[in-house]
Design an enzyme around this catalytic site. Structure first.
Site, PDB file in Angstrom:
ATOM      1  N   ARG A 148       0.816  -1.232   0.000  1.00 42.85           N
ATOM      2  CA  ARG A 148       0.000   0.000   0.000  1.00 42.85           C
ATOM      3  C   ARG A 148       0.844   1.275   0.000  1.00 42.85           C
ATOM      4  NH1 ARG A 148      -3.232  -3.140   3.562  1.00 42.85           N
ATOM      5  NH2 ARG A 148      -4.970  -3.997   2.404  1.00 42.85           N
ATOM      6  N   LYS A 195       3.555  11.656 -11.140  1.00 37.67           N
ATOM      7  CA  LYS A 195       2.729  10.781 -11.991  1.00 37.67           C
ATOM      8  C   LYS A 195       3.501   9.484 -12.183  1.00 37.67           C
ATOM      9  CE  LYS A 195      -0.129  13.836 -14.812  1.00 37.67           C
ATOM     10  NZ  LYS A 195      -0.402  14.308 -16.178  1.00 37.67           N
ATOM     11  N   GLU A 202      10.256  18.328 -24.350  1.00 36.58           N
ATOM     12  CA  GLU A 202       9.610  18.780 -23.102  1.00 36.58           C
ATOM     13  C   GLU A 202      10.180  20.139 -22.678  1.00 36.58           C
ATOM     14  OE1 GLU A 202       7.097  17.011 -22.318  1.00 36.58           O
ATOM     15  OE2 GLU A 202       7.530  14.863 -22.633  1.00 36.58           O
ATOM     16  N   LYS A 231       8.033  22.954 -13.826  1.00 42.05           N
ATOM     17  CA  LYS A 231       7.129  21.831 -13.573  1.00 42.05           C
ATOM     18  C   LYS A 231       6.686  21.821 -12.110  1.00 42.05           C
ATOM     19  CE  LYS A 231       5.800  17.221 -14.295  1.00 42.05           C
ATOM     20  NZ  LYS A 231       5.946  15.944 -14.906  1.00 42.05           N
ATOM     21  N   GLU A 289      -4.065  17.389 -11.178  1.00 40.09           N
ATOM     22  CA  GLU A 289      -4.526  17.776 -12.512  1.00 40.09           C
ATOM     23  C   GLU A 289      -6.035  18.065 -12.559  1.00 40.09           C
ATOM     24  OE1 GLU A 289      -2.256  15.980 -15.764  1.00 40.09           O
ATOM     25  OE2 GLU A 289      -4.143  15.776 -16.836  1.00 40.09           O
ATOM     26  N   ARG A 333      -2.549  21.962 -14.143  1.00 42.78           N
ATOM     27  CA  ARG A 333      -1.539  20.964 -14.529  1.00 42.78           C
ATOM     28  C   ARG A 333      -1.750  20.447 -15.947  1.00 42.78           C
ATOM     29  NH1 ARG A 333       1.273  16.157 -10.921  1.00 42.78           N
ATOM     30  NH2 ARG A 333       2.546  15.347 -12.629  1.00 42.78           N
ATOM     31  N   ASN A 358       0.358  18.985 -20.579  1.00 44.56           N
ATOM     32  CA  ASN A 358       0.040  17.999 -21.629  1.00 44.56           C
ATOM     33  C   ASN A 358       0.065  18.619 -23.027  1.00 44.56           C
ATOM     34  OD1 ASN A 358      -0.346  15.974 -19.722  1.00 44.56           O
ATOM     35  ND2 ASN A 358      -2.492  16.544 -19.410  1.00 44.56           N
ATOM     36  N   HIS A 372       0.560  16.534 -26.125  1.00 39.50           N
ATOM     37  CA  HIS A 372       0.406  15.133 -25.730  1.00 39.50           C
ATOM     38  C   HIS A 372      -0.878  14.486 -26.249  1.00 39.50           C
ATOM     39  CE1 HIS A 372       3.829  16.148 -23.305  1.00 39.50           C
ATOM     40  NE2 HIS A 372       3.886  14.959 -22.734  1.00 39.50           N
ATOM     41  N   HIS A 378       0.366  11.225 -27.669  1.00 40.65           N
ATOM     42  CA  HIS A 378       0.049   9.900 -27.105  1.00 40.65           C
ATOM     43  C   HIS A 378      -0.639   9.014 -28.141  1.00 40.65           C
ATOM     44  CE1 HIS A 378       0.179  10.995 -22.522  1.00 40.65           C
ATOM     45  NE2 HIS A 378       1.365  10.755 -23.030  1.00 40.65           N
ATOM     46  N   HIS A 402       8.897   8.986 -26.964  1.00 40.59           N
ATOM     47  CA  HIS A 402       7.816   9.815 -26.417  1.00 40.59           C
ATOM     48  C   HIS A 402       7.999  11.292 -26.827  1.00 40.59           C
ATOM     49  CE1 HIS A 402       4.877  11.422 -23.623  1.00 40.59           C
ATOM     50  NE2 HIS A 402       5.806  12.183 -23.080  1.00 40.59           N
TER      51      HIS A 402
HETATM   52  P1  NAD Z   1      13.470   5.621 -21.528  1.00 42.17           P
HETATM   53  O1  NAD Z   1      13.258   5.488 -20.082  1.00 42.17           O
HETATM   54  O2  NAD Z   1      13.024   4.511 -22.408  1.00 42.17           O
HETATM   55  O3  NAD Z   1      15.012   5.917 -21.780  1.00 42.17           O
HETATM   56  C1  NAD Z   1      15.460   6.076 -23.095  1.00 42.17           C
HETATM   57  C2  NAD Z   1      16.661   5.180 -23.399  1.00 42.17           C
HETATM   58  O4  NAD Z   1      17.825   5.727 -22.813  1.00 42.17           O
HETATM   59  C3  NAD Z   1      16.559   3.775 -22.854  1.00 42.17           C
HETATM   60  O5  NAD Z   1      17.062   2.877 -23.801  1.00 42.17           O
HETATM   61  C4  NAD Z   1      17.447   3.809 -21.611  1.00 42.17           C
HETATM   62  O6  NAD Z   1      17.958   2.553 -21.269  1.00 42.17           O
HETATM   63  C5  NAD Z   1      18.526   4.729 -22.067  1.00 42.17           C
HETATM   64  N1  NAD Z   1      19.258   5.462 -21.029  1.00 42.17           N
HETATM   65  C6  NAD Z   1      18.754   5.992 -19.919  1.00 42.17           C
HETATM   66  N2  NAD Z   1      19.682   6.755 -19.312  1.00 42.17           N
HETATM   67  C7  NAD Z   1      20.803   6.668 -20.053  1.00 42.17           C
HETATM   68  C8  NAD Z   1      22.079   7.256 -19.971  1.00 42.17           C
HETATM   69  N3  NAD Z   1      22.373   8.153 -19.030  1.00 42.17           N
HETATM   70  N4  NAD Z   1      22.999   6.940 -20.913  1.00 42.17           N
HETATM   71  C9  NAD Z   1      22.689   6.081 -21.933  1.00 42.17           C
HETATM   72  N5  NAD Z   1      21.481   5.531 -22.089  1.00 42.17           N
HETATM   73  C10 NAD Z   1      20.542   5.829 -21.153  1.00 42.17           C
HETATM   74  O7  NAD Z   1      12.754   6.926 -22.097  1.00 42.17           O
HETATM   75  P2  NAD Z   1      12.566   8.401 -21.504  1.00 42.17           P
HETATM   76  O8  NAD Z   1      12.506   9.271 -22.681  1.00 42.17           O
HETATM   77  O9  NAD Z   1      13.512   8.693 -20.415  1.00 42.17           O
HETATM   78  O10 NAD Z   1      11.128   8.350 -20.835  1.00 42.17           O
HETATM   79  C11 NAD Z   1       9.964   8.144 -21.597  1.00 42.17           C
HETATM   80  C12 NAD Z   1       8.884   7.666 -20.661  1.00 42.17           C
HETATM   81  O11 NAD Z   1       8.655   8.645 -19.658  1.00 42.17           O
HETATM   82  C13 NAD Z   1       7.567   7.433 -21.366  1.00 42.17           C
HETATM   83  O12 NAD Z   1       6.991   6.242 -20.915  1.00 42.17           O
HETATM   84  C14 NAD Z   1       6.724   8.620 -20.919  1.00 42.17           C
HETATM   85  O13 NAD Z   1       5.361   8.339 -20.901  1.00 42.17           O
HETATM   86  C15 NAD Z   1       7.257   8.846 -19.543  1.00 42.17           C
HETATM   87  N6  NAD Z   1       7.026  10.213 -19.032  1.00 42.17           N
HETATM   88  C16 NAD Z   1       6.448  10.324 -17.819  1.00 42.17           C
HETATM   89  C17 NAD Z   1       6.209  11.582 -17.291  1.00 42.17           C
HETATM   90  C18 NAD Z   1       5.631  11.712 -15.915  1.00 42.17           C
HETATM   91  O14 NAD Z   1       5.255  12.817 -15.529  1.00 42.17           O
HETATM   92  N7  NAD Z   1       5.585  10.650 -15.152  1.00 42.17           N
HETATM   93  C19 NAD Z   1       6.554  12.720 -18.021  1.00 42.17           C
HETATM   94  C20 NAD Z   1       7.169  12.558 -19.257  1.00 42.17           C
HETATM   95  C21 NAD Z   1       7.404  11.280 -19.764  1.00 42.17           C
HETATM   96  N1  GLY Z   2       3.974  15.098 -17.940  1.00 37.63           N
HETATM   97  C1  GLY Z   2       2.743  15.717 -17.570  1.00 37.63           C
HETATM   98  C2  GLY Z   2       2.565  15.841 -16.097  1.00 37.63           C
HETATM   99  O1  GLY Z   2       3.386  15.445 -15.326  1.00 37.63           O
HETATM  100  O2  GLY Z   2       1.543  16.340 -15.671  1.00 37.63           O
END
Ligand code: NAD
Ligand code: GLY
Length: 369
Positions: free
Chosen positions: A121, A143, A185, A229, A239, A243, A247, A250, A254, A267
């Site tokens: 939990r 998130k 972003e 942010k 949100e 907030r 997006n 997005h 998405h 992404h």
């Molecule tokens: P990812 O986590 O897939 O990382 C991209 C690639 O880089 C991967 O292959 C990873 O192994 C590699 N990598 C990571 N760090 C590295 C480093 N320092 N050196 C070499 N390689 C490295 O992708 P991302 O772009 O980081 O994240 C995308 C995800 O984040 C999506 O799922 C998206 O929906 C999510 N996201 C979430 C939020 C949120 O608010 N929670 C906001 C934006 C994006």
């Molecule tokens: N990436 C959008 C949010 O965190 O609200």
């Protein structure tokens, strides 16, 4: 080192940002008085680069750690992966005092954060983001979640970390394509909230994307984005209103990721395409002025507009948008810019206007090589 505070009352936390600070992570963790047992969730790519200093830093503070590796890729941001992590945590005996450390990009952070929100939990968690996307966006704001075959981030929770610890030097090993995707972003933050950031990018976006700026400037840039942010999140954590502006790009983005099974576009690349479409819709609606749309597009062009969007079927994209989390009662919601640095939420975009936005985005996107 810069520290940005996310102000959420009893759930407030610091974002610590510096260049070359990974080996000091253990000290920052200990200072937060987090549990003496930790699970580091990461993937093989990141583990091979950064696991050792993180683990050694924890050990030096008397924190024992177990490592849970998940496969690399958005296609593994699933409930199945979360299920595997729960199993590892139970096997390792993690209890309510234990802490999860997410070491990696947004995929690791979102998945590990969701596990932290739900295991027993809810147990403490810390983000150590290593991609630009995660350092300026995903690790901040709470998130967490995983994808479902029917849509992105469909299962999740708002769950804040106790600490976000950012070593910008980790970006030096990131493939350029990932840096460029993360820049989406950064551009978004400027467009919705900070005209000065847009002007900064206009002066040197290529250098930033090449990470050819001074370490202190890089730290400052990441901190500026985290501040944007965290201000928005502090005003509207769940949100209910403001907030939503995060997006921007997005709604279409998405949908693009979903119809291409998360395997074609990063992404951030999908968000870039989404900003082209949403920006155009802003102009069609008479909310935004065409000269500012051109300023947005020029920045994206300088990074390279992702190719291949002409092959996407507008009908399929619109179908996906209607089932997106951002839709309410089937009405598709868009964030539209009003001016550089200001955006609003809009739920009166007609289907024909969406189609026009998509067609415009497709025209901007080059054919693949
Ligand atoms: P990812 O986590 O897939 O990382 C991209 C690639 O880089 C991967 O292959 C990873 O192994 C590699 N990598 C990571 N760090 C590295 C480093 N320092 N050196 C070499 N390689 C490295 O992708 P991302 O772009 O980081 O994240 C995308 C995800 O984040 C999506 O799922 C998206 O929906 C999510 N996201 C979430 C939020 C949120 O608010 N929670 C906001 C934006 C994006
Ligand atoms: N990436 C959008 C949010 O965190 O609200």
């Amino acid at each position: 080192m810069e520290t940005v505070r996310v102000d959420l009352g009893s759930r407030s936390y610091p974002i610590m940002i510096g260049y070359g600070i990974l080996s000091d992570f253990g000290r920052a963790y200990a200072a937060k008085e987090l549990g003496s047992v930790a699970a580091i969730v990461t993937n093989p790519t990141v583990a091979s680069l950064y696991l050792d200093p993180v683990r050694a830093g924890l050990e030096a503070q008397g924190v024992s750690s177990t490592v849970v590796e998940i496969p690399d890729g958005e296609e593994f941001k699933t409930l199945e992966t979360a299920g595997r992590i729960y199993g590892e945590l139970i096997r390792a005996g993690l209890d309510r005092r234990s802490c999860i450390v997410a070491l990696g990009g947004g995929v690791v952070g979102d998945t590990a954060g969701f596990v932290a929100a739900t295991y027993l939990r809810g147990i403490d968690f810390v983000q150590v983001p290593t991609t630009l996307e995660a350092q300026v966006d995903a690790s901040v704001g709470g998130k967490t979640g995983v994808d479902h075959p029917f849509g992105k981030n469909m299962i999740g929770a708002f769950y804040q970390p106790k600490l976000v610890y950012i070593d910008t030097e980790t970006l030096m090993t990131l493939p350029r394509r990932e840096v460029v995707a993360g820049m989406a972003e950064v551009i978004k933050h400027g467009l919705i909230r900070d005209e000065g950031l847009v002007q900064f990018l206009e002066s040197k976006i290529e250098k930033v994307a090449d990470l050819a700026i001074e370490p202190q400037q890089l730290v400052g840039l990441i901190a500026r984005n985290c501040r944007i942010k965290s201000d928005v999140v502090a005003a509207d954590e769940n949100e209910a209103g403001l907030r939503e502006i995060l997006n921007y790009g997005h709604t279409v983005g998405h949908a693009i990721e979903a119809v291409t099974d998360y395997t074609v576009y990063k992404h951030g690349e999908a968000v870039m395409l989404g900003m082209l479409a949403a920006g155009r819709i802003g102009v069609i609606k008479g909310i935004w002025n065409p000269a500012e749309l051109q300023r947005q597009n020029a920045l994206i062009e300088r990074l390279g507009i992702p190719s291949g969007a002409r092959a996407l079927e507008p009908e399929k994209l619109i179908g996906r948008m209607a089932s997106d989390k951002k839709a309410r009662d089937g009405v598709i919601r868009f964030i539209l810019p009003e001016a550089i640095g200001r955006a609003v939420s809009c739920d009166t975009v007609k289907k024909q206007e969406i189609e026009e936005g998509i067609r415009y985005m497709q025209k901007c996107s080059p054919e693949p090589d």
